[in-house]
Design a protein around this motif. Structure first.
Motif, PDB file in Angstrom:
ATOM      1  N   GLY A  69       0.830  -1.190   0.000  1.00 49.38           N
ATOM      2  CA  GLY A  69       0.000   0.000   0.000  1.00 49.38           C
ATOM      3  C   GLY A  69       0.863   1.237   0.000  1.00 49.38           C
ATOM      4  O   GLY A  69       2.085   1.172   0.167  1.00 49.38           O
ATOM      5  N   ASP A  70       0.251   2.379  -0.217  1.00 51.41           N
ATOM      6  CA  ASP A  70       0.963   3.649  -0.247  1.00 51.41           C
ATOM      7  C   ASP A  70       0.631   4.461   0.997  1.00 51.41           C
ATOM      8  O   ASP A  70      -0.481   4.399   1.524  1.00 51.41           O
ATOM      9  CB  ASP A  70       0.593   4.448  -1.497  1.00 51.41           C
ATOM     10  CG  ASP A  70       0.993   3.726  -2.781  1.00 51.41           C
ATOM     11  OD1 ASP A  70       1.785   2.770  -2.695  1.00 51.41           O
ATOM     12  OD2 ASP A  70       0.513   4.120  -3.861  1.00 51.41           O
ATOM     13  N   LEU A  71       1.598   5.230   1.441  1.00 52.83           N
ATOM     14  CA  LEU A  71       1.454   6.062   2.627  1.00 52.83           C
ATOM     15  C   LEU A  71       2.039   7.429   2.321  1.00 52.83           C
ATOM     16  O   LEU A  71       3.184   7.537   1.863  1.00 52.83           O
ATOM     17  CB  LEU A  71       2.197   5.426   3.807  1.00 52.83           C
ATOM     18  CG  LEU A  71       2.251   6.228   5.111  1.00 52.83           C
ATOM     19  CD1 LEU A  71       0.884   6.239   5.778  1.00 52.83           C
ATOM     20  CD2 LEU A  71       3.304   5.644   6.044  1.00 52.83           C
ATOM     21  N   SER A  72       1.267   8.489   2.566  1.00 54.58           N
ATOM     22  CA  SER A  72       1.769   9.848   2.344  1.00 54.58           C
ATOM     23  C   SER A  72       1.969  10.546   3.682  1.00 54.58           C
ATOM     24  O   SER A  72       1.139  10.447   4.579  1.00 54.58           O
ATOM     25  CB  SER A  72       0.818  10.642   1.452  1.00 54.58           C
ATOM     26  OG  SER A  72      -0.487  10.677   1.994  1.00 54.58           O
TER      27      SER A  72
ATOM     28  N   LEU B 234       5.163   7.145   0.090  1.00 57.95           N
ATOM     29  CA  LEU B 234       5.975   5.948   0.249  1.00 57.95           C
ATOM     30  C   LEU B 234       5.136   4.715  -0.049  1.00 57.95           C
ATOM     31  O   LEU B 234       3.952   4.667   0.298  1.00 57.95           O
ATOM     32  CB  LEU B 234       6.522   5.854   1.673  1.00 57.95           C
ATOM     33  CG  LEU B 234       7.292   7.065   2.190  1.00 57.95           C
ATOM     34  CD1 LEU B 234       7.553   6.933   3.679  1.00 57.95           C
ATOM     35  CD2 LEU B 234       8.606   7.222   1.439  1.00 57.95           C
ATOM     36  N   ARG B 235       5.757   3.746  -0.676  1.00 65.41           N
ATOM     37  CA  ARG B 235       5.095   2.445  -0.861  1.00 65.41           C
ATOM     38  C   ARG B 235       5.598   1.490   0.209  1.00 65.41           C
ATOM     39  O   ARG B 235       6.804   1.340   0.425  1.00 65.41           O
ATOM     40  CB  ARG B 235       5.354   1.885  -2.247  1.00 65.41           C
ATOM     41  CG  ARG B 235       4.780   0.476  -2.463  1.00 65.41           C
ATOM     42  CD  ARG B 235       4.388   0.277  -3.898  1.00 65.41           C
ATOM     43  NE  ARG B 235       3.249   1.128  -4.250  1.00 65.41           N
ATOM     44  CZ  ARG B 235       2.864   1.360  -5.508  1.00 65.41           C
ATOM     45  NH1 ARG B 235       3.529   0.818  -6.518  1.00 65.41           N
ATOM     46  NH2 ARG B 235       1.824   2.122  -5.745  1.00 65.41           N
ATOM     47  N   LEU B 236       4.669   0.827   0.870  1.00 69.51           N
ATOM     48  CA  LEU B 236       5.006  -0.145   1.907  1.00 69.51           C
ATOM     49  C   LEU B 236       5.082  -1.504   1.261  1.00 69.51           C
ATOM     50  O   LEU B 236       4.097  -2.032   0.729  1.00 69.51           O
ATOM     51  CB  LEU B 236       3.946  -0.138   3.010  1.00 69.51           C
ATOM     52  CG  LEU B 236       4.022   0.972   4.079  1.00 69.51           C
ATOM     53  CD1 LEU B 236       4.006   2.351   3.442  1.00 69.51           C
ATOM     54  CD2 LEU B 236       2.884   0.850   5.064  1.00 69.51           C
ATOM     55  N   VAL B 237       6.272  -2.085   1.290  1.00 68.42           N
ATOM     56  CA  VAL B 237       6.520  -3.352   0.599  1.00 68.42           C
ATOM     57  C   VAL B 237       6.874  -4.421   1.614  1.00 68.42           C
ATOM     58  O   VAL B 237       7.789  -4.241   2.429  1.00 68.42           O
ATOM     59  CB  VAL B 237       7.642  -3.211  -0.442  1.00 68.42           C
ATOM     60  CG1 VAL B 237       7.885  -4.528  -1.152  1.00 68.42           C
ATOM     61  CG2 VAL B 237       7.323  -2.113  -1.445  1.00 68.42           C
TER      62      VAL B 237
END
Length: 324
Positions: free
Chosen positions: A23-26, A316-319
């Motif tokens: 998911g993405d996090l700003s 940011l992308r959480l991988v």
């Protein structure tokens, strides 16, 4: 070594249930200069305008998921969360913490100046706020002790705020760290004195974060470090990086990969040149942050600036590292 001031813990974090997924996090950091009169004028209207802009970003589906504010000293500043639609808020330390009578040594303590605010009690809280769309499951807040400051910065309860945020799709919360370290020229004391206070705070910040946050946990650090291009300050920050070795400057990564909004390039370059406002990321044992891009929704150069600092946002992308 443990920090020289106590950590005030919140409730224990609660693991989040749900499948791991990318998911993405700003995240946005912004020193909003919400100082009361007579220190500054017109700041209530500026804080209201900041709230309106964040609300407009939300209406467009572009709001930062987590906002890290500094110098949020006023009631109007503390209303930004509600007006901008953030459900969860964490507030930094309200007072200095007990500690050694002369944390920077006897000679430094004896040289305190009453006409620069160094001999009076702190008048303001830390001015630190973390706003979040996602649940804040736990907080830790700690203030630097009396005397661990220089000049007019002693009027505020300088310190650090940590919030553990439950991000959707993650089994464990992410740690967010917000701080505002001692300034230099605005202290109105000798630069060397201000530099000594800032260097002490940098070292204690690193120790406190190491004690509070498991080194295997992913973490994001943001705030106004006041490092600048001063060699002694740069050296102290390099010696004691807040998140330890291996943390990365997300705005620098976005610039290096040309993933900065075109209209924000000049502002982003200026932020890097000033070298004060930062968003750093540290990967965890099972989670990696990939920097997708950056933008500067709150410009500081030119007309219409709402603060003397720029507010910038990184995505940011959480991988999940176990699946790669």
């Amino acid at each position: 070594m443990a920090p020289q001031f106590p950590i005030i813990p919140g409730a224990a974090p609660t693991p989040l249930r749900g499948a791991n997924q990318t998911g993405d996090l700003s995240v946005l950091t912004y020193n909003i200069k919400a100082q009361p009169w007579p220190l500054a004028m017109g700041r209530a209207s500026a804080a209201a305008a900041i709230a309106d802009r964040l609300a407009a970003m939300r209406a467009a589906g572009r709001q930062p998921h987590v906002v890290m504010l500094q110098e949020a000293f006023t009631d109007q500043a503390r209303r930004i969360a509600r007006q901008a639609g953030y459900r969860y808020v964490a507030r930094g330390p309200a007072h200095v913490s007990p500690g050694p009578r002369a944390p920077l040594g006897g000679a430094y303590a004896r040289a305190r100046r009453w006409d620069r605010g160094e001999r009076s009690a702190a008048v303001f809280d830390s001015g630190l706020l973390i706003l979040s769309d996602y649940p804040i499951l736990r907080t830790s807040r700690f203030g630097f002790p009396a005397g661990a400051c220089a000049g007019f910065d002693c009027l505020a309860s300088k310190g650090v705020l940590i919030a553990w945020v439950g991000v959707p799709g993650r089994d464990q919360p992410l740690a967010f760290v917000d701080t505002h370290l001692n300034s230099r020229h605005s202290t109105h004391v000798a630069p060397g004195r201000a530099d000594a206070a800032q260097a002490w705070q940098v070292a204690q910040l690193r120790k406190a974060i190491a004690q509070a946050i498991d080194p295997r946990m992913p973490a994001i650090f943001a705030g106004d470090t006041n490092v600048g291009l001063v060699p002694v300050r740069m050296a102290a920050f390099a010696k004691h990086p807040p998140l330890g070795d291996g943390s990365r400057d997300t705005l620098a990564e976005a610039l290096a990969t040309l993933h900065v909004d075109r209209g924000s390039l000049a502002e982003a370059d200026a932020i890097m040149t000033r070298h004060k406002d930062m968003i750093l990321a540290r990967d965890g044992q099972t989670l990696r942050f990939d920097t997708l891009g950056a933008t500067v929704p709150f410009a500081v150069d030119g007309r219409g600036a709402l603060s003397d600092h720029a507010g910038f946002l990184v995505t940011l992308r959480l991988v999940d590292r176990t699946s790669t």
